[in-house]
Write a protein that holds these residues in place. Structure first.
Motif: not given
Length: 173
Positions: A26-32
């Motif tokens: 769920p946090q991939d977009e924020a981490i990317n």
């Protein structure tokens, strides 16, 4: 031999689980987004923007020779480089390819990946550097992800080219 409907359904679910790609975190977009902001800051020669991607207590070990740098000192280390880059009309573009992400709890992530950095100086051939890295990111109380550890080593164009995109993970062209 006839297979029961529940057994057939279970077999189908097992087969589907092997065929489907891994679910994105769920946090991939924020981490990317951390990598996207670093790349944009590099293009803009924005030292403060680059340093903002790193926690002040972060530890950075570059692929090039030199001492480890603390996140709090990063802007000071980058400022003289920025001055030379601007003075000489050099452009720098960074691209990232994450090959694996390990999520540890709610607020800690370790990314293994690669960076390609291309420097262009007017009248000179493009200088490209590839590095393999291990980056640790932590989500702060404000929800913002920052790098707390970054260790890199030299890599090659052949490795960069052979990489394959992974579901949910940053993969620049």
């Amino acid at each position: 031999m006839q297979i029961s409907k529940p057994l057939a359904a279970a077999a189908a679910l097992i087969a589907l689980s092997f065929a489907a790609p891994a679910a994105a975190h769920p946090q991939d977009e924020a981490i990317n987004g951390v990598y996207a902001r670093l790349a944009a800051s590099r293009v803009a020669n924005d030292v403060a923007g680059m340093a903002a991607g790193f926690h002040p207590q972060a530890l950075l070990i570059d692929a090039r020779p030199g001492p480890a740098v603390l996140g709090a000192d990063l802007a000071g280390v980058l400022a003289p480089q920025r001055e030379r880059i601007v003075r000489d009309g050099v452009t720098v573009e960074s691209a990232y390819r994450i090959e694996r992400r390990q999520v540890i709890g709610e607020d800690l992530v370790v990314d293994a990946g690669y960076m390609r950095q291309a420097m262009r100086r007017p009248g000179a051939a493009e200088n490209v550097r590839h590095a393999r890295f291990l980056v640790t990111l932590k989500r702060g109380a404000d929800g913002v992800w920052q790098i707390v550890g970054d260790a890199a080593m030299p890599s090659t164009a052949e490795v960069w080219t052979a990489l394959a995109a992974q579901p949910g993970l940053r993969f620049d062209p």
